[in-house]
Write an enzyme that holds these catalytic residues in place. Sequence first.
Site, PDB file in Angstrom:
ATOM      1  N   TYR A 154      42.594  53.926  43.301  1.00  0.00           N
ATOM      2  CA  TYR A 154      41.631  52.884  43.688  1.00  0.00           C
ATOM      3  C   TYR A 154      40.509  53.452  44.558  1.00  0.00           C
ATOM      4  CZ  TYR A 154      39.858  48.475  45.654  1.00  0.00           C
ATOM      5  OH  TYR A 154      39.056  47.424  46.048  1.00  0.00           O
ATOM      6  N   SER A 169      34.106  48.574  48.759  1.00  0.00           N
ATOM      7  CA  SER A 169      35.309  48.392  49.579  1.00  0.00           C
ATOM      8  C   SER A 169      35.268  49.418  50.703  1.00  0.00           C
ATOM      9  CB  SER A 169      36.552  48.639  48.721  1.00  0.00           C
ATOM     10  OG  SER A 169      37.709  48.719  49.528  1.00  0.00           O
TER      11      SER A 169
HETATM   12  N1  LIG Z   1      40.765  41.652  48.454  1.00  0.00           N
HETATM   13  C1  LIG Z   1      40.466  42.754  49.095  1.00  0.00           C
HETATM   14  O1  LIG Z   1      41.143  43.127  50.069  1.00  0.00           O
HETATM   15  C2  LIG Z   1      39.255  43.557  48.673  1.00  0.00           C
HETATM   16  C3  LIG Z   1      38.721  44.454  49.601  1.00  0.00           C
HETATM   17  C4  LIG Z   1      37.626  45.203  49.247  1.00  0.00           C
HETATM   18  C5  LIG Z   1      37.060  45.072  47.996  1.00  0.00           C
HETATM   19  N2  LIG Z   1      37.604  44.210  47.093  1.00  0.00           N
HETATM   20  C6  LIG Z   1      36.962  44.114  45.767  1.00  0.00           C
HETATM   21  O2  LIG Z   1      36.482  42.800  45.609  1.00  0.00           O
HETATM   22  C7  LIG Z   1      36.377  42.505  44.211  1.00  0.00           C
HETATM   23  C8  LIG Z   1      37.009  41.139  43.947  1.00  0.00           C
HETATM   24  O3  LIG Z   1      38.388  41.194  44.229  1.00  0.00           O
HETATM   25  P1  LIG Z   1      39.189  39.996  44.909  1.00  0.00           P
HETATM   26  O4  LIG Z   1      39.680  40.486  46.198  1.00  0.00           O
HETATM   27  O5  LIG Z   1      38.412  38.744  44.859  1.00  0.00           O
HETATM   28  O6  LIG Z   1      40.469  39.942  43.943  1.00  0.00           O
HETATM   29  P2  LIG Z   1      40.945  38.864  42.838  1.00  0.00           P
HETATM   30  O7  LIG Z   1      41.164  37.541  43.493  1.00  0.00           O
HETATM   31  O8  LIG Z   1      42.076  39.505  42.124  1.00  0.00           O
HETATM   32  O9  LIG Z   1      39.681  38.751  41.866  1.00  0.00           O
HETATM   33  C9  LIG Z   1      39.335  39.781  40.966  1.00  0.00           C
HETATM   34  C10 LIG Z   1      38.348  39.220  39.958  1.00  0.00           C
HETATM   35  O10 LIG Z   1      37.907  40.277  39.092  1.00  0.00           O
HETATM   36  C11 LIG Z   1      38.031  39.852  37.759  1.00  0.00           C
HETATM   37  N3  LIG Z   1      38.251  40.979  36.863  1.00  0.00           N
HETATM   38  C12 LIG Z   1      39.158  41.976  36.975  1.00  0.00           C
HETATM   39  N4  LIG Z   1      39.050  42.805  35.917  1.00  0.00           N
HETATM   40  C13 LIG Z   1      38.061  42.307  35.126  1.00  0.00           C
HETATM   41  C14 LIG Z   1      37.505  42.704  33.891  1.00  0.00           C
HETATM   42  N5  LIG Z   1      37.955  43.775  33.244  1.00  0.00           N
HETATM   43  N6  LIG Z   1      36.501  41.966  33.374  1.00  0.00           N
HETATM   44  C15 LIG Z   1      36.031  40.872  34.017  1.00  0.00           C
HETATM   45  N7  LIG Z   1      36.529  40.432  35.181  1.00  0.00           N
HETATM   46  C16 LIG Z   1      37.538  41.149  35.724  1.00  0.00           C
HETATM   47  C17 LIG Z   1      39.229  38.870  37.764  1.00  0.00           C
HETATM   48  O11 LIG Z   1      39.096  37.956  36.664  1.00  0.00           O
HETATM   49  P3  LIG Z   1      39.984  37.933  35.343  1.00  0.00           P
HETATM   50  O12 LIG Z   1      41.324  38.515  35.679  1.00  0.00           O
HETATM   51  O13 LIG Z   1      40.016  36.476  34.992  1.00  0.00           O
HETATM   52  O14 LIG Z   1      39.197  38.743  34.358  1.00  0.00           O
HETATM   53  C18 LIG Z   1      38.984  38.148  39.083  1.00  0.00           C
HETATM   54  O15 LIG Z   1      38.049  37.105  38.907  1.00  0.00           O
HETATM   55  C19 LIG Z   1      37.050  43.668  43.482  1.00  0.00           C
HETATM   56  O16 LIG Z   1      36.057  44.540  43.012  1.00  0.00           O
HETATM   57  C20 LIG Z   1      37.880  44.346  44.580  1.00  0.00           C
HETATM   58  O17 LIG Z   1      38.090  45.697  44.306  1.00  0.00           O
HETATM   59  C21 LIG Z   1      38.681  43.440  47.421  1.00  0.00           C
END
Ligand SMILES: NC(=O)c1ccc[n+]([C@@H]2O[C@H](COP(=O)([O-])OP(=O)(O)OC[C@H]3O[C@@H](n4cnc5c(N)ncnc54)[C@H](OP(=O)(O)O)[C@@H]3O)[C@@H](O)[C@H]2O)c1
Length: 251
Positions: A148, A135
């Site tokens: 975070y 991130s």
């Molecule tokens: N959205 C942003 O602005 C942003 C920016 C930079 C980086 N990121 C990173 O991108 C990644 C994906 O996030 P996203 O934005 O796509 O958010 P999201 O839509 O909330 O997706 C998060 C995913 O992670 C899974 N997850 C969370 N905890 C888990 C666990 N303990 N075991 C297995 N799976 C788990 C969730 O699945 P379940 O709940 O079904 O387990 C879900 O599929 C994350 O690492 C986040 O930190 C996001």
Amino acid sequence: MKNNELKVAVVTGASSGIGAETVRALVKAGFQVYGGARRYDRLERLSRETRMTPLELDVRSTESVNVFVSRLPDAVHVLVNNAGGALGLDPVLEMDEMGWLDMYQSNVLGTARMARALFPRLCKSGLGHLVNIGSVAAFETYTGGAGYTAAKHAVRAITETLRLEWLGHPVRITEIDPGLVNTEFSLVRFNGDREKAKRVYEGMTPLSAEDVAEAVSWVVTRPAHVNVDSLLLRPLDQARVDRIFRRPSVP
Ligand SMILES: NC(=O)c1ccc[n+]([C@@H]2O[C@H](COP(=O)([O-])OP(=O)(O)OC[C@H]3O[C@@H](n4cnc5c(N)ncnc54)[C@H](OP(=O)(O)O)[C@@H]3O)[C@@H](O)[C@H]2O)c1
């Protein structure tokens, strides 16, 4: 590997957002994809659309990771460590220790656990590729974000350490560091509060999960000798993690 066998990719956090789009992108790029997350019903839905193999996974648990990995083929070409996210926006003085521990378990230990468990399979493929989703929070800090940002800084430290420790092994290592992406990230961070989550993206155009998935697909399809170390993607409207240009809403 026989010529007609597909390359294998594993995506964690495949039930939503960046992970689900990465599954779609990698299937389109010709990979046989295994997707893991806790919400199995969502994985099943995605598997009907993409033919991804759905497997339950909680990256916070070594046992769950080991069971997940035992169901994978012996050779894995790509691991996308995407599972994770943020919980809360509490200043350090008011930190919710359980929330912080959870963020460490999923983002930091989860990333390291998956890398450790998949290393032999990545090597066995002849040319493996580990892609960690970091991130901009791995480089910058913001008020209320310490739990975070500290976790994502730690992910970056793991990525860079693995590049030293795995030197000489046939495994490429990339970190993709997005700015604001419109997914369920903010909904999870604010514990299901839709209004609060919506305000994060108000008046600006965030990245889409497809934008990030396209970057993943691009890095893993470079020629074998090319390692894209890191890729930082931001929306045009975001200069820093906490400096966002917002257009006034039209009444
Ligand atoms: N959205 C942003 O602005 C942003 C920016 C930079 C980086 N990121 C990173 O991108 C990644 C994906 O996030 P996203 O934005 O796509 O958010 P999201 O839509 O909330 O997706 C998060 C995913 O992670 C899974 N997850 C969370 N905890 C888990 C666990 N303990 N075991 C297995 N799976 C788990 C969730 O699945 P379940 O709940 O079904 O387990 C879900 O599929 C994350 O690492 C986040 O930190 C996001």
